[in-house]
Design a protein around this motif. Structure first.
Motif, PDB file in Angstrom:
ATOM      1  N   GLY A 180      -6.163  -0.881  16.102  1.00  0.00           N
ATOM      2  CA  GLY A 180      -6.054  -0.321  17.447  1.00  0.00           C
ATOM      3  C   GLY A 180      -5.631  -1.348  18.484  1.00  0.00           C
ATOM      4  N   ASP A 181      -6.116  -2.554  18.370  1.00  0.00           N
ATOM      5  CA  ASP A 181      -5.723  -3.648  19.273  1.00  0.00           C
ATOM      6  C   ASP A 181      -4.617  -4.512  18.681  1.00  0.00           C
ATOM      7  N   LEU A 182      -4.652  -4.713  17.373  1.00  0.00           N
ATOM      8  CA  LEU A 182      -3.731  -5.663  16.737  1.00  0.00           C
ATOM      9  C   LEU A 182      -2.273  -5.223  16.874  1.00  0.00           C
ATOM     10  N   VAL A 183      -1.967  -3.975  16.553  1.00  0.00           N
ATOM     11  CA  VAL A 183      -0.571  -3.520  16.547  1.00  0.00           C
ATOM     12  C   VAL A 183       0.065  -3.604  17.936  1.00  0.00           C
ATOM     13  N   PRO A 184      -0.548  -3.043  18.989  1.00  0.00           N
ATOM     14  CA  PRO A 184       0.082  -3.171  20.323  1.00  0.00           C
ATOM     15  C   PRO A 184       0.156  -4.610  20.812  1.00  0.00           C
ATOM     16  N   ASN A 185      -0.817  -5.438  20.446  1.00  0.00           N
ATOM     17  CA  ASN A 185      -0.780  -6.843  20.869  1.00  0.00           C
ATOM     18  C   ASN A 185       0.368  -7.592  20.204  1.00  0.00           C
ATOM     19  N   VAL A 186       0.624  -7.288  18.929  1.00  0.00           N
ATOM     20  CA  VAL A 186       1.754  -7.898  18.223  1.00  0.00           C
ATOM     21  C   VAL A 186       3.064  -7.462  18.867  1.00  0.00           C
ATOM     22  N   ASP A 187       3.181  -6.167  19.162  1.00  0.00           N
ATOM     23  CA  ASP A 187       4.385  -5.666  19.835  1.00  0.00           C
ATOM     24  C   ASP A 187       4.615  -6.380  21.161  1.00  0.00           C
ATOM     25  N   ASP A 188       3.548  -6.557  21.913  1.00  0.00           N
ATOM     26  CA  ASP A 188       3.654  -7.198  23.227  1.00  0.00           C
ATOM     27  C   ASP A 188       4.130  -8.642  23.096  1.00  0.00           C
ATOM     28  N   ALA A 189       3.573  -9.379  22.126  1.00  0.00           N
ATOM     29  CA  ALA A 189       3.975 -10.775  21.920  1.00  0.00           C
ATOM     30  C   ALA A 189       5.435 -10.862  21.504  1.00  0.00           C
ATOM     31  N   LEU A 190       5.867  -9.965  20.630  1.00  0.00           N
ATOM     32  CA  LEU A 190       7.253  -9.978  20.157  1.00  0.00           C
ATOM     33  C   LEU A 190       8.226  -9.608  21.274  1.00  0.00           C
ATOM     34  N   GLN A 191       7.829  -8.669  22.129  1.00  0.00           N
ATOM     35  CA  GLN A 191       8.682  -8.293  23.261  1.00  0.00           C
ATOM     36  C   GLN A 191       8.809  -9.436  24.252  1.00  0.00           C
ATOM     37  N   LYS A 192       7.697 -10.109  24.554  1.00  0.00           N
ATOM     38  CA  LYS A 192       7.727 -11.225  25.500  1.00  0.00           C
ATOM     39  C   LYS A 192       8.474 -12.427  24.940  1.00  0.00           C
ATOM     40  N   GLU A 210       0.849  -1.191   0.000  1.00  0.00           N
ATOM     41  CA  GLU A 210       0.000   0.000   0.000  1.00  0.00           C
ATOM     42  C   GLU A 210       0.893   1.254   0.000  1.00  0.00           C
ATOM     43  N   ASP A 211       0.407   2.342  -0.557  1.00  0.00           N
ATOM     44  CA  ASP A 211       1.251   3.483  -0.912  1.00  0.00           C
ATOM     45  C   ASP A 211       1.661   4.371   0.256  1.00  0.00           C
ATOM     46  N   SER A 212       0.832   4.499   1.284  1.00  0.00           N
ATOM     47  CA  SER A 212       1.094   5.504   2.320  1.00  0.00           C
ATOM     48  C   SER A 212       2.234   5.116   3.252  1.00  0.00           C
ATOM     49  N   GLY A 213       2.521   3.820   3.349  1.00  0.00           N
ATOM     50  CA  GLY A 213       3.541   3.366   4.300  1.00  0.00           C
ATOM     51  C   GLY A 213       3.081   3.445   5.746  1.00  0.00           C
ATOM     52  N   LYS A 214       1.766   3.493   5.950  1.00  0.00           N
ATOM     53  CA  LYS A 214       1.172   3.645   7.282  1.00  0.00           C
ATOM     54  C   LYS A 214       1.666   2.599   8.283  1.00  0.00           C
ATOM     55  N   PHE A 215       1.845   1.359   7.810  1.00  0.00           N
ATOM     56  CA  PHE A 215       2.234   0.282   8.719  1.00  0.00           C
ATOM     57  C   PHE A 215       3.674  -0.196   8.486  1.00  0.00           C
ATOM     58  N   LYS A 216       4.451   0.628   7.806  1.00  0.00           N
ATOM     59  CA  LYS A 216       5.873   0.307   7.644  1.00  0.00           C
ATOM     60  C   LYS A 216       6.607   0.821   8.886  1.00  0.00           C
ATOM     61  N   ARG A 217       6.554   0.016   9.954  1.00  0.00           N
ATOM     62  CA  ARG A 217       7.035   0.442  11.263  1.00  0.00           C
ATOM     63  C   ARG A 217       8.510   0.081  11.453  1.00  0.00           C
ATOM     64  N   LEU A 218       9.298   1.048  11.957  1.00  0.00           N
ATOM     65  CA  LEU A 218      10.726   0.826  12.175  1.00  0.00           C
ATOM     66  C   LEU A 218      10.974  -0.334  13.131  1.00  0.00           C
ATOM     67  N   LYS A 219      10.087  -0.490  14.124  1.00  0.00           N
ATOM     68  CA  LYS A 219      10.239  -1.573  15.106  1.00  0.00           C
ATOM     69  C   LYS A 219      10.272  -2.949  14.439  1.00  0.00           C
ATOM     70  N   TRP A 220       9.544  -3.080  13.346  1.00  0.00           N
ATOM     71  CA  TRP A 220       9.391  -4.389  12.720  1.00  0.00           C
ATOM     72  C   TRP A 220      10.371  -4.625  11.570  1.00  0.00           C
ATOM     73  N   ASN A 221      11.181  -3.631  11.254  1.00  0.00           N
ATOM     74  CA  ASN A 221      12.036  -3.721  10.064  1.00  0.00           C
ATOM     75  C   ASN A 221      13.009  -4.891  10.088  1.00  0.00           C
ATOM     76  N   ASN A 222      13.555  -5.191  11.253  1.00  0.00           N
ATOM     77  CA  ASN A 222      14.582  -6.232  11.340  1.00  0.00           C
ATOM     78  C   ASN A 222      14.029  -7.609  11.679  1.00  0.00           C
ATOM     79  N   LEU A 223      12.716  -7.707  11.743  1.00  0.00           N
ATOM     80  CA  LEU A 223      12.107  -9.007  12.036  1.00  0.00           C
ATOM     81  C   LEU A 223      11.947  -9.827  10.755  1.00  0.00           C
ATOM     82  N   PRO A 224      12.253 -11.125  10.787  1.00  0.00           N
ATOM     83  CA  PRO A 224      11.994 -11.952   9.601  1.00  0.00           C
ATOM     84  C   PRO A 224      10.499 -12.132   9.389  1.00  0.00           C
TER      85      PRO A 224
END
Length: 432
Positions: free
Chosen positions: A414-426, A318-332
């Protein structure tokens, strides 16, 4: 006519015995063996998900009491199609007393040309009610000193109460699969949709995904069944025997899907059968519970619900890059939130389906539909529910303008992004 003499009467009686009585006794002997013995040591229970049937090229996987059929224990098995000879069921109880009976073998109709096929070995008769353990033998003559490996008989108690409402069965992880980001997003998406349990059959995965699996196991939503099929057979990496070769279709996908249905027969109200990179997504309703409540009211006789598969090419962003998050860049792995473009249907090409099933209605399943079932099969309309499948394109020549924009996943951000972050951190995969 002269009366028959004593000698003649004896001869006639012997003939009647040979013609009538002996065959009946022999038939009964084949139905129920009188072989009864006591195991002199502890019952040797299998400690792996795949167990060789001694003296044969076949394998047994797990055993389940089937309450839907009269006096039947169903053993999920892998049978070599060209080497099938008589097999026998060995039933043992808690007192270690065992009986032997003849087995019936029902090989599944879908084998895609591979030598080994998903099968049911059916053990029937009066012995099954006390049986706590069972094994398959190539001979009916067994002593108490044998070294046979037994399977515990599961589902011995039928229940109308289920621990989970929705369970997802993921057939196979193989090839050191390490698609961490897509896996975390999919798991968290399913939790938001109402799934309480996921079962995965793991042949091999990458080190990062292993950390994520451990997290979800600790959380309690994930059951991982180790599936070392490559230690027993040469499993095919694809579905087509002519193209991919090998002993067994797609790492035993058909075996694990059937095993998962019976494993969850009295654990889960519904079971979803789909792949690791697919999400069965309600569109007309907000969640899977709401979807199935409406579908069951509209289709009260249905126990199998077919869901259309739709491709979201991972090559189109998608063009806007809305979900191209720096936190996730290095994840496979793939960020499914970046892929909102869906391929159009092709009129002359079959659009495959995956399934939501009531497991108690399913006898045998294939990948895209059931093979044997009770009740009706209902194909769910595209606008009600469809599969979001982010993968390589099937229609790779299409431009972005020729695809359909589909932002259904974004409605959960709203729920999906923080929940994914939480799972990846744990999972120690994402630094805070």
């Amino acid at each position: 006519m002269e009366k028959l003499g004593t000698k003649q009467r004896v001869i006639i009686a012997l003939c009647l015995v040979m013609i009538i009585i002996i065959p009946r006794l022999m038939h009964r002997a084949t139905e129920e063996f009188s072989t009864k013995y006591h195991i002199h040591s502890k019952i040797n229970e299998s400690n792996t998900s795949i167990t060789l049937i001694e003296g044969s090229p076949h394998f047994m996987v797990s055993a389940f009491f089937d309450h839907r059929e009269t006096e039947t224990i169903r053993i999920i098995s892998i049978i070599k199609r060209d080497s099938l000879k008589p097999l026998y069921c060995v039933y043992c109880n808690t007192q270690k007393y065992c009986q032997v009976g003849k087995a019936d073998v029902d090989t599944h109709s879908d084998h895609f040309g591979f030598p080994f096929v998903a099968s049911d070995v059916l053990c029937r008769g009066k012995y099954i009610h006390d049986a706590t353990h069972i094994t398959i033998s190539t001979t009916s003559v067994i002593s108490g000193n044998h070294s046979k490996v037994f399977l515990p008989v599961r589902n011995r108690q039928k229940t109308d109460w289920f621990r989970y409402d929705f369970t997802v069965c993921i057939s196979n992880l193989f090839g050191k699969y390490n698609n961490v980001l897509q896996f975390a997003q999919t798991m968290e998406m399913y939790k938001l949709l109402g799934v309480q349990r996921v079962v995965i059959y793991n042949t091999s995965c990458g080190p990062d995904l292993e950390k994520l699996l451990q997290h979800y196991r600790r959380e309690g939503i994930l059951e991982v069944v180790q599936w070392p099929i490559n230690q027993f057979l040469n499993p095919s990496p694809g579905w087509n025997f002519e193209e991919h070769k090998g002993d067994l279709h797609y790492y035993g996908q058909l075996v694990t899907l059937n095993e998962c249905i019976y494993r969850n027969m009295y654990q889960s109200k519904y079971v979803l059968l789909n792949d690791i990179d697919e999400i069965i997504m309600p569109y007309k309703y907000t969640s899977l519970p709401q979807l199935m409540e409406i579908l069951q009211k509209e289709q009260p006789g249905a126990g199998v619900f077919l869901i259309e598969n739709h491709i979201f090419p991972k090559t189109q962003f998608e063009d806007s890059g809305k979900f191209k998050r720096l936190k996730w860049n290095n994840l496979p792995g793939i960020n499914i939130l970046e892929h909102i473009y869906r391929e159009p249907d092709r009129k002359n090409v079959y659009n495959p389906t995956k399934m939501i099933v009531i497991p108690r209605n399913v006898v045998q399943t294939s990948v895209h539909t059931t093979l044997k079932h009770y009740g009706e099969v209902f194909k769910v309309p595209f606008d009600v529910c469809r599969i979001v499948h982010v993968r390589v394109p099937l229609q790779g020549s299409l431009t972005k303008e020729q695809l359909f924009e589909d932002k259904r996943l974004w409605e959960f951000e709203g729920d999906l992004v923080p929940n994914v972050d939480d799972a990846l951190q744990k999972s120690s995969l994402l630094k805070i």
